[in-house]
Scaffold this motif. Sequence first.
Motif, PDB file in Angstrom:
ATOM      1  N   ASP A  18       0.850  -1.191   0.000  1.00 50.04           N
ATOM      2  CA  ASP A  18       0.000   0.000   0.000  1.00 50.04           C
ATOM      3  C   ASP A  18       0.889   1.245   0.000  1.00 50.04           C
ATOM      4  OD1 ASP A  18      -1.781   2.032   0.353  1.00 50.04           O
ATOM      5  OD2 ASP A  18      -2.697   1.249   2.174  1.00 50.04           O
ATOM      6  N   PRO A  19       1.031   1.906  -1.142  1.00 44.72           N
ATOM      7  CA  PRO A  19       1.914   3.083  -1.218  1.00 44.72           C
ATOM      8  C   PRO A  19       1.404   4.270  -0.417  1.00 44.72           C
ATOM      9  CG  PRO A  19       0.657   2.837  -3.259  1.00 44.72           C
ATOM     10  CD  PRO A  19       0.395   1.602  -2.447  1.00 44.72           C
ATOM     11  N   GLU A  20       0.144   4.227   0.014  1.00 47.06           N
ATOM     12  CA  GLU A  20      -0.434   5.347   0.746  1.00 47.06           C
ATOM     13  C   GLU A  20      -0.341   5.189   2.264  1.00 47.06           C
ATOM     14  OE1 GLU A  20      -4.401   5.832  -0.703  1.00 47.06           O
ATOM     15  OE2 GLU A  20      -3.738   6.644  -2.630  1.00 47.06           O
ATOM     16  N   THR A  21       0.140   4.048   2.716  1.00 47.71           N
ATOM     17  CA  THR A  21       0.261   3.804   4.159  1.00 47.71           C
ATOM     18  C   THR A  21       1.711   3.526   4.519  1.00 47.71           C
ATOM     19  OG1 THR A  21      -1.974   2.871   4.273  1.00 47.71           O
ATOM     20  CG2 THR A  21      -0.469   2.333   6.075  1.00 47.71           C
ATOM     21  N   PRO A  22       2.271   4.191   5.530  1.00 46.99           N
ATOM     22  CA  PRO A  22       3.641   3.886   5.961  1.00 46.99           C
ATOM     23  C   PRO A  22       3.768   2.420   6.346  1.00 46.99           C
ATOM     24  CG  PRO A  22       2.846   5.901   7.003  1.00 46.99           C
ATOM     25  CD  PRO A  22       1.661   5.272   6.336  1.00 46.99           C
ATOM     26  N   ILE A  23       4.831   1.791   5.939  1.00 44.50           N
ATOM     27  CA  ILE A  23       5.023   0.379   6.257  1.00 44.50           C
ATOM     28  C   ILE A  23       5.076   0.171   7.762  1.00 44.50           C
ATOM     29  CG2 ILE A  23       6.641  -1.564   6.074  1.00 44.50           C
ATOM     30  CD1 ILE A  23       7.182  -0.795   3.220  1.00 44.50           C
ATOM     31  N   GLU A  24       5.575   1.143   8.504  1.00 46.12           N
ATOM     32  CA  GLU A  24       5.612   1.006   9.962  1.00 46.12           C
ATOM     33  C   GLU A  24       4.207   0.846  10.536  1.00 46.12           C
ATOM     34  OE1 GLU A  24       6.890   3.454  13.988  1.00 46.12           O
ATOM     35  OE2 GLU A  24       8.200   3.574  12.220  1.00 46.12           O
ATOM     36  N   GLU A  25       3.239   1.590  10.015  1.00 45.92           N
ATOM     37  CA  GLU A  25       1.859   1.459  10.485  1.00 45.92           C
ATOM     38  C   GLU A  25       1.335   0.050  10.228  1.00 45.92           C
ATOM     39  OE1 GLU A  25      -2.593   3.337   9.561  1.00 45.92           O
ATOM     40  OE2 GLU A  25      -0.800   4.481   9.062  1.00 45.92           O
ATOM     41  N   THR A  26       1.656  -0.461   9.046  1.00 41.98           N
ATOM     42  CA  THR A  26       1.222  -1.811   8.680  1.00 41.98           C
ATOM     43  C   THR A  26       1.878  -2.865   9.569  1.00 41.98           C
ATOM     44  OG1 THR A  26       0.815  -1.160   6.379  1.00 41.98           O
ATOM     45  CG2 THR A  26       1.189  -3.502   6.804  1.00 41.98           C
ATOM     46  N   VAL A  27       3.179  -2.738   9.801  1.00 46.10           N
ATOM     47  CA  VAL A  27       3.889  -3.697  10.653  1.00 46.10           C
ATOM     48  C   VAL A  27       3.296  -3.708  12.062  1.00 46.10           C
ATOM     49  CG1 VAL A  27       6.103  -4.223  11.766  1.00 46.10           C
ATOM     50  CG2 VAL A  27       6.040  -3.606   9.342  1.00 46.10           C
ATOM     51  N   ARG A  28       3.045  -2.522  12.601  1.00 42.39           N
ATOM     52  CA  ARG A  28       2.469  -2.437  13.950  1.00 42.39           C
ATOM     53  C   ARG A  28       1.076  -3.069  13.983  1.00 42.39           C
ATOM     54  NH1 ARG A  28       4.813   0.992  17.741  1.00 42.39           N
ATOM     55  NH2 ARG A  28       6.510   2.355  17.016  1.00 42.39           N
ATOM     56  N   ALA A  29       0.258  -2.823  12.968  1.00 35.62           N
ATOM     57  CA  ALA A  29      -1.109  -3.351  12.934  1.00 35.62           C
ATOM     58  C   ALA A  29      -1.118  -4.874  12.806  1.00 35.62           C
ATOM     59  CB  ALA A  29      -1.891  -2.726  11.787  1.00 35.62           C
ATOM     60  N   MET A  30      -0.235  -5.407  11.983  1.00 36.09           N
ATOM     61  CA  MET A  30      -0.181  -6.858  11.827  1.00 36.09           C
ATOM     62  C   MET A  30       0.288  -7.517  13.123  1.00 36.09           C
ATOM     63  SD  MET A  30      -1.372  -7.435   8.820  1.00 36.09           S
ATOM     64  CE  MET A  30      -0.889  -9.020   8.138  1.00 36.09           C
ATOM     65  N   ASN A  31       1.220  -6.892  13.816  1.00 39.27           N
ATOM     66  CA  ASN A  31       1.664  -7.422  15.104  1.00 39.27           C
ATOM     67  C   ASN A  31       0.542  -7.343  16.141  1.00 39.27           C
ATOM     68  OD1 ASN A  31       4.884  -7.992  15.778  1.00 39.27           O
ATOM     69  ND2 ASN A  31       4.518  -6.977  13.820  1.00 39.27           N
ATOM     70  N   TRP A  32      -0.264  -6.295  16.077  1.00 41.88           N
ATOM     71  CA  TRP A  32      -1.389  -6.172  17.002  1.00 41.88           C
ATOM     72  C   TRP A  32      -2.361  -7.327  16.779  1.00 41.88           C
ATOM     73  CZ3 TRP A  32      -6.691  -5.674  17.126  1.00 41.88           C
ATOM     74  CH2 TRP A  32      -7.250  -5.193  18.312  1.00 41.88           C
ATOM     75  N   CYS A  33      -2.608  -7.671  15.513  1.00 39.92           N
ATOM     76  CA  CYS A  33      -3.511  -8.789  15.211  1.00 39.92           C
ATOM     77  C   CYS A  33      -2.969 -10.100  15.784  1.00 39.92           C
ATOM     78  CB  CYS A  33      -3.710  -8.919  13.699  1.00 39.92           C
ATOM     79  SG  CYS A  33      -4.746  -7.625  12.969  1.00 39.92           S
ATOM     80  N   ILE A  34      -1.655 -10.280  15.710  1.00 47.06           N
ATOM     81  CA  ILE A  34      -1.050 -11.475  16.298  1.00 47.06           C
ATOM     82  C   ILE A  34      -1.178 -11.445  17.816  1.00 47.06           C
ATOM     83  CG2 ILE A  34       1.162 -12.644  16.710  1.00 47.06           C
ATOM     84  CD1 ILE A  34       1.921 -11.992  13.825  1.00 47.06           C
ATOM     85  N   ASP A  57      11.400  -4.201  17.839  1.00 49.88           N
ATOM     86  CA  ASP A  57      11.316  -5.476  18.554  1.00 49.88           C
ATOM     87  C   ASP A  57       9.958  -6.132  18.320  1.00 49.88           C
ATOM     88  OD1 ASP A  57      12.335  -7.546  20.076  1.00 49.88           O
ATOM     89  OD2 ASP A  57      11.626  -6.719  21.970  1.00 49.88           O
ATOM     90  N   LEU A  58       9.547  -6.141  17.039  1.00 50.28           N
ATOM     91  CA  LEU A  58       8.286  -6.756  16.639  1.00 50.28           C
ATOM     92  C   LEU A  58       8.559  -7.937  15.711  1.00 50.28           C
ATOM     93  CD1 LEU A  58       6.168  -3.521  15.943  1.00 50.28           C
ATOM     94  CD2 LEU A  58       6.055  -5.016  17.950  1.00 50.28           C
ATOM     95  N   ILE A  59       7.510  -8.605  15.304  1.00 50.60           N
ATOM     96  CA  ILE A  59       7.619  -9.772  14.425  1.00 50.60           C
ATOM     97  C   ILE A  59       7.585  -9.318  12.974  1.00 50.60           C
ATOM     98  CG2 ILE A  59       6.520 -11.939  13.728  1.00 50.60           C
ATOM     99  CD1 ILE A  59       5.266 -11.990  16.569  1.00 50.60           C
ATOM    100  N   GLY A  60       8.541  -9.786  12.186  1.00 53.22           N
ATOM    101  CA  GLY A  60       8.586  -9.464  10.770  1.00 53.22           C
ATOM    102  C   GLY A  60       7.755 -10.441   9.951  1.00 53.22           C
ATOM    103  N   PRO A  61       7.564 -10.164   8.659  1.00 55.90           N
ATOM    104  CA  PRO A  61       6.766 -11.051   7.803  1.00 55.90           C
ATOM    105  C   PRO A  61       7.434 -12.407   7.616  1.00 55.90           C
ATOM    106  CG  PRO A  61       7.856  -9.348   6.485  1.00 55.90           C
ATOM    107  CD  PRO A  61       8.073  -8.987   7.917  1.00 55.90           C
TER     108      PRO A  61
END
Length: 332
Positions: free
Chosen positions: A127-143, A172-176
């Motif tokens: 998603d070029p319109e969303t910072p990757i950091e926001e996405t990484v944090r959100a995916m970690n929250w789901c986990i 210190d989060l989980i990567g893809p």
Amino acid sequence: MEYRRLGRTGLKVSTLSFGAWVSFGYQLGVPEAKKLIAAAYERGVNFFDNAETYANGQAEEIMGQALRELGYKREEYVISTKVFFGTGSTAPNTTGLSRKHIIEGTRASLKRLGLEYVDLLFCHRPDPETPIEETVRAMNWCIDQGYAFYWGTSEWSAEQIEEAWRIAERLDLIGPAMEQPQYNIFHRKRVEEEYAPLYAKHGLGLTTWSPLASGVLTGGHFSVKCKYSGGLIPEGTRMTLERYKFLQEKKLVEKAHQLQIVDNLLPVAEELGCSMAQLSLAWCARNPNVSTVITGATKVSQIEDNMAALAVLPKLTDDVVAKIDKIVGGTE
């Protein structure tokens, strides 16, 4: 069935898996889905792939109901879904990889599937319109919330995956853990070249899609032509579906030369005593970086044919693969 670890994770997935794209919702309902899932499961398939956008969410509903009616134990199968495209709404926050859509989209997918969690959660596109950091944090929250066990990407560039890992390590989060790219005899450069540094560095696992190039890599078993040879479109194939008619232009016009290549590959399949589809699936599975090859089907007979590809794997010697490469020539 052979089972492989998903990259560097402890999760084991069947070498051949089953996906709901195109078929569930647009072609098949719950009764047919149950037969296909059961046929795959009985042959050792434990990974079933889906996405919020497939049939605008209907594919998830069908798969979820089919699994409930079949009564399999949850710990015995692996389910994935993907967020990005949404389910058809044009409202501004119902697509993409914002924290809002990732969380709301995942919750909606779980509701449609009738599950408390999915095993794998993918970002369906970058998603070029969303910072990757926001996405990484959100995916970690789901986990962290127990919505998913692992997160990954689909059709991200190596640079984007690397950036996600840099952010995850810094925070210190989980990567893809995994990527879901297109991979077949014609489409291989991203998997074999672009992603090459990621396998050893991050233990990236692959759940590859379109192993038959949308049906182009089919034929064999005493057939002398591929399914779409000459540009003909058999009734009942995905290219006859209104939503997927774009494939006619892409596969039968823009890439019409591939049809002749498949016709030239058929003798190789015949020499190995297999169908073109089986040869193509085994070719994908031969790559040690591929965790699982996602297959599709609308008939139980196709499931049976696809699963027999495992017996072809030992026949794909270096000489046979070299012969295939010579016939195919240039690839994407």
